[in-house]
Design an enzyme around this catalytic site. Structure first.
Site, PDB file in Angstrom:
ATOM      1  N   ASP A   1       0.789  -1.222   0.000  1.00  0.00           N
ATOM      2  CA  ASP A   1       0.000   0.000   0.000  1.00  0.00           C
ATOM      3  C   ASP A   1       0.830   1.285   0.000  1.00  0.00           C
ATOM      4  O   ASP A   1       0.326   2.337  -0.365  1.00  0.00           O
ATOM      5  CB  ASP A   1      -0.997   0.017   1.163  1.00  0.00           C
TER       6      ASP A   1
ATOM      7  N   ARG B   1      -5.385   4.499   5.877  1.00  0.00           N
ATOM      8  CA  ARG B   1      -5.585   4.086   4.491  1.00  0.00           C
ATOM      9  C   ARG B   1      -6.585   4.976   3.777  1.00  0.00           C
ATOM     10  O   ARG B   1      -7.269   5.787   4.387  1.00  0.00           O
ATOM     11  CB  ARG B   1      -6.047   2.615   4.484  1.00  0.00           C
TER      12      ARG B   1
ATOM     13  N   TYR C   1       0.060  -3.120  11.734  1.00  0.00           N
ATOM     14  CA  TYR C   1       1.071  -4.181  11.817  1.00  0.00           C
ATOM     15  C   TYR C   1       1.299  -4.452  13.293  1.00  0.00           C
ATOM     16  O   TYR C   1       1.532  -3.524  14.077  1.00  0.00           O
ATOM     17  CB  TYR C   1       2.384  -3.737  11.176  1.00  0.00           C
TER      18      TYR C   1
ATOM     19  N   PRO D   1       7.505  -5.591   5.235  1.00  0.00           N
ATOM     20  CA  PRO D   1       6.659  -4.607   4.547  1.00  0.00           C
ATOM     21  C   PRO D   1       6.592  -3.261   5.255  1.00  0.00           C
ATOM     22  O   PRO D   1       6.041  -2.311   4.708  1.00  0.00           O
ATOM     23  CB  PRO D   1       5.287  -5.278   4.566  1.00  0.00           C
TER      24      PRO D   1
END
Lengths: 625, 625
Positions: free
Chosen positions: B77, B259, B268, B351
């Site tokens: 993302d 987001r 996370y 990530p």
């Protein structure tokens, strides 16, 4: 973006294959038998209105058009700053910004004193004054504006498509207590009938809808002829990529309008006086005549025309109708409008100030939220009288402006470049579309408290400014909170004098039985569904704790009752909104913004009763469920 | 833009009906028997490459993907500033800017000294330093990035569509003087064969293409477990719309990534050490476990999860392959590469620095113009060696960075928020993607004249700056002249010391037999088809006369030989490029920019021979026609 290099091609220039640059457009099947709104005409006004209504699943709408399909090459091209602001509210301003030609500078040319057969540059003016709008003045083929609206409609809740090849043959007002107008259409030799609560004629200067309500365009006789051509051409005229006003000594004027794609250019070419009642079409002017005339005016510069996607000749005049709906002026107190007209159906004038498409779309933007609010039961139908009142006044100003501007350009009495340039500068805010000012009315407050926010003039469009969103420090434009979604906004600017003011205001709006948010929002709907409260603080975002804010500023919305973090803002230190918009730092204020982005009222932060009264004057409580 | 309020829906959020939010994707029929380039894998790397090649009608390309259709919900993302710059070159940055979540500020949280079971904010950092890029750091579902590329491909000259449901079963290098690699695919139980001049494996960490060239990912064993979840949730954690790094006293770390759409958020969640060789999947961790862990870390803040569009658990490690093509290191002098790998096929890592998708796309952006130039006969195939050389070095830095960053976040040795924040700030340019520096090579010059333009560092990406276009006074970004079209740019910055320098340079480039523009541009093509010259003057645009400029700066193009007015620029007085990029005002300079936006060379304005030699080293003259 560069395109049209090898010839004009209609549609989306980002698609390589010209055959795929525009999707099919148009509804299949017959028109619906009954709708809330029937729009006649798929021009800029009709599509602006249709796009607004198409977003509402609870409003039925049909838009009909005489032509057989979408426009591929339009005549209008000027898009004022104010129109870009509206396009942002519709959600496609970024597409226009990318594709359009930006008008950054306007230059003025006059006869060279030493060699009067030649022109020389006499001045340059920044096209739009700094800070007037967050958007530039741009130029783009009207057909592409249509495309953006058609795209929006297709993606909307109602997937609205125009019904093409429909000609209005009769319009029958409601009879005997009926609430619907009956419109008869001719389609491929067949007759169709639509019964609509409201009919809006966006059907141009020869409007059938206007005629049906007994109104006509009145104004000056058209006695000055012009030619216009969109060309791909090679020229050594140095300002061919600027808007340029050229007034030669004896050959007349040319107006240069650079166009999208870096190559195309439009030239308006003065052809001179007509006899009284004469039509320019009778003169059999050819494109070769136009080019030859342009060359003489542009001397000593060469003009080698390579392709001519479009050209025309026309006579100009300024014409206006007296009212934009079907209610006679002396019956407004007793009768409600059912039939409206907008755009060229109401006002026609010369194209050279780039105003026509803009004013037409603003007509429809003004009418759209009003129709929607009445149809959805949010506002009383008396609101609809304000459309003609507000927009007829704007059209009157347009006609006055255009008459003066056309006379200056037509140089009937000898060109006066200095006067032209001076008038251009003085008219800057007008041509940018930001000078529109609605007077006090049912929906526009008195200016008693204007001094609390001098830069948000009551009756003028909300002049956006950059702010920082509290929740995530995102730099945004406050005006961009005002989408074309039919909602009112209450913008609360908090003063430094009273830290509890925010809680008191939110207590009133959130809890009081007389709160307009409480009264006019349907039970079960999101709290911002009708009136959307936003708060702007004076502190930097670091100095504020989101967790101590009133819940009305962190409303819980949707199926999961999630927090909406888009309601609180702080000044951008590089351009402090309290400073640039003259907001009273000590007292703060409340600014009410209409769904069409106009400032409806400025009030003190604690003027709860006046705030409630503003809305009570025209809003309706939802039915109890 | 606000969306996902009532639950995550894939596709274009501007389309009301979820069923219409993404068009069908995928080529019908079998794969072509022969192509110039076969791309294996429809991830960010594969699509970046395919989008570049799809624009070229003279290059045939096929992209195959194992999955049956387009991605609807992706895992990556993060979109770095540098990637946004690349998206602008592809022409869809404005769509990403509109839809993505902007990361404006990163905050740091640590255990409260007074109540160690609770977290408190320990710092805030502006996410990207001022002036680093004209674009922000944003976050958007990888699937939407795919959508933008697929849309671009569909609209391109070749209308390229992926061939889905294709699994590579065998790859056979060219034999006996053949120039094509033979790739065998399995499709619905059938076998297909493609013979391709070049094969590029963008097929992920378990890359079949990588295996076929005998390479493997090597690196640390993965011994730290993490969970990740995309959620719609209600929380009183105040920084839920900021990127937030939370390091609790004893429960581990959470990284918050807000987001797109204003509601969705990714967390996370650190799950702790694994035994040597242990896989986290074996621990049977549930989503309830993840949520419970996140809640303990976020204490005293509540977290009420309402919807979970996606979640996963994984172990992290840093792995890298030794070379990105099929030529052994000791055979580079004698052999040319035919098979390449890019993206996760070359490098895998954690990530949480938001680097993966970005580095993968930059791999492909680096390779794309090289493949295209070789296939079109513009460059010698030796150029292709530079892909592995340049991108392997970048991947090595990525692995080093990620190892340090992952260790800091994993708090294996006790959290140290101050150290984390300090490392985050120091790494800002790296994570923004702007720190990549290619060393001197066939295509990257030595820094002998770097002092002529200190802000355009040879080997680093061209750092754009605002300028004013001479012809129309439009404010533009100079770097946005560099589209993803495979062309080199020569940017000539003119010094104040010698007014004739511009004419001498244009004389050389326009007339000399050794001019690279003359040598490498096919007869009949537009003069800027291969090497695009732009000029930047020091004067304000009012002080320059376009009509006295060399014709090379007003080139005539296309069917009608129209002037291209997009070649000359002046400084923006608010941010003078000569000042901000440290350009020698007296001497000026020439800056060569590669097709992937990297600065290839900085040379004196009159260094005609070195300028020619730069291009002569790798470019080929077109065949005589």
């Amino acid at each position: 973006m560069q395109f049209h290099l090898n010839g004009f091609e209609p549609g989306d220039p980002e698609i390589f294959d010209p055959a795929e640059r525009y999707p099919a457009s148009g509804a299949k099947g017959p028109v619906p038998a009954e709708v809330d709104v029937l729009i006649v005409g798929c021009g800029p006004a009709g599509l602006t209105l249709a796009a607004q209504l198409s977003a509402l699943p609870d409003v039925t709408c049909c838009i009909v058009e005489q032509k057989p399909g979408r426009m591929l090459l339009g005549q209008a091209d000027g898009i004022a700053c104010r129109t870009m602001e509206m396009f942002h509210a519709f959600g496609f301003s970024e597409r226009v910004l990318k594709e359009a030609c930006w008008i950054n500078e306007t230059t003025f040319w006059k006869a060279d004193d030493a060699n009067p057969q030649n022109i020389v540059r006499s001045g340059r003016v920044q096209d739009v004054e700094d800070g007037l709008s967050e958007f530039p003045h741009v130029v783009l083929n009207q057909a592409r504006v249509h495309d953006f609206y058609l795209d929006l409609m297709r993606r909307s809740a109602t997937k609205l498509e125009p019904h093409y090849s429909r000609r209005v043959t009769a319009i029958q007002p409601p009879r005997d207590g009926d609430v619907r107008v009956t419109v008869t259409l001719e389609h491929d030799g067949q007759t169709e009938t639509v019964r609509a609560r409201y009919v809006v004629g966006c059907d141009g200067a020869r409007s059938t809808v206007r005629t049906s309500i007994g109104r006509e365009l009145r104004g000056d006789s058209a006695n000055h002829a012009w030619g216009v051509m969109d060309v791909l051409a090679v020229t050594d005229f140095p300002d061919i990529r600027c808007k340029a006003l050229i007034q030669s000594a004896h050959e007349g004027s040319v107006l240069v309008i650079p166009r999208e794609g870096d190559y195309l250019v439009r030239l308006y070419i003065e052809l001179g006086q007509l006899e009284s009642g004469e039509r320019v079409a009778k003169r059999n002017i050819t494109i070769e005549d136009l080019i030859a005339k342009a060359r003489r005016i542009l001397s000593p510069y060469a003009l080698d025309v390579k392709q001519i996607p479009w050209w025309s000749v026309y006579e100009i005049g300024q014409r206006l109708t007296d009212k934009f709906d079907d209610v006679p002026a002396d019956e407004c107190a007793t009768r409600l409008p059912r039939i409206f007209i907008a755009g060229d159906a109401c006002h026609t004038h010369s194209p050279k100030a780039g105003q026509g498409m803009n004013v037409s779309m603003q007509d429809a933007f003004n009418l759209g939220w009003k129709l929607a609010s009445v149809l959805r039961g949010r506002c009383s139908p008396e609101l609809l009288h304000s459309y003609s009142a507000e927009r007829r006044a704007v059209a009157g100003e347009l006609i006055d402006f255009d008459r003066e501007w056309a006379a200056l350009l037509a140089s009937t009495h000898g060109p006066d470049p200095a006067k032209t340039q001076s008038y251009f500068i003085r008219s800057g805010r007008y041509t940018a579309g930001t000078a529109t000012h609605y007077g006090p009315s049912l929906i526009t407050g008195e200016s008693a408290h204007q001094n609390l926010a001098k830069g948000f003039v009551i009756g003028e469009r909300f002049h956006s400014e950059r702010v920082i969103r509290l929740a995530d420090a995102k730099p945004v434009h406050l005006g961009h909170a005002v989408k074309a979604d039919g909602r009112f906004r209450i913008l609360a600017f908090f003063g430094s004098g009273d830290n509890a003011a925010i809680h008191r205001l939110c207590d009133f709006l959130g809890e009081s039985p007389s709160s307009p948010i409480r009264r006019y929002t349907r039970g079960g709907a999101d709290i911002d569904a009708v009136i959307d409260l936003r708060a702007i603080f004076q502190q930097a975002h670091h100095a504020l704790a989101i967790e101590r804010m009133p819940l009305l500023l962190l409303p819980r919305k949707g199926r999961y009752a999630l927090y909406d973090y888009d309601k609180m803002f702080c000044p951008d230190p590089n351009s402090d909104i309290f400073e640039t918009r003259g907001i009273d730092r000590e007292r703060g204020c409340v600014v009410i913004v209409r769904p069409d982005q106009y400032v409806a009222h400025v009030l003190p932060l604690d003027a709860y009763q006046p705030l409630a009264s503003y809305f009570d004057a025209f809003m309706l409580e939802p039915p109890q469920t």
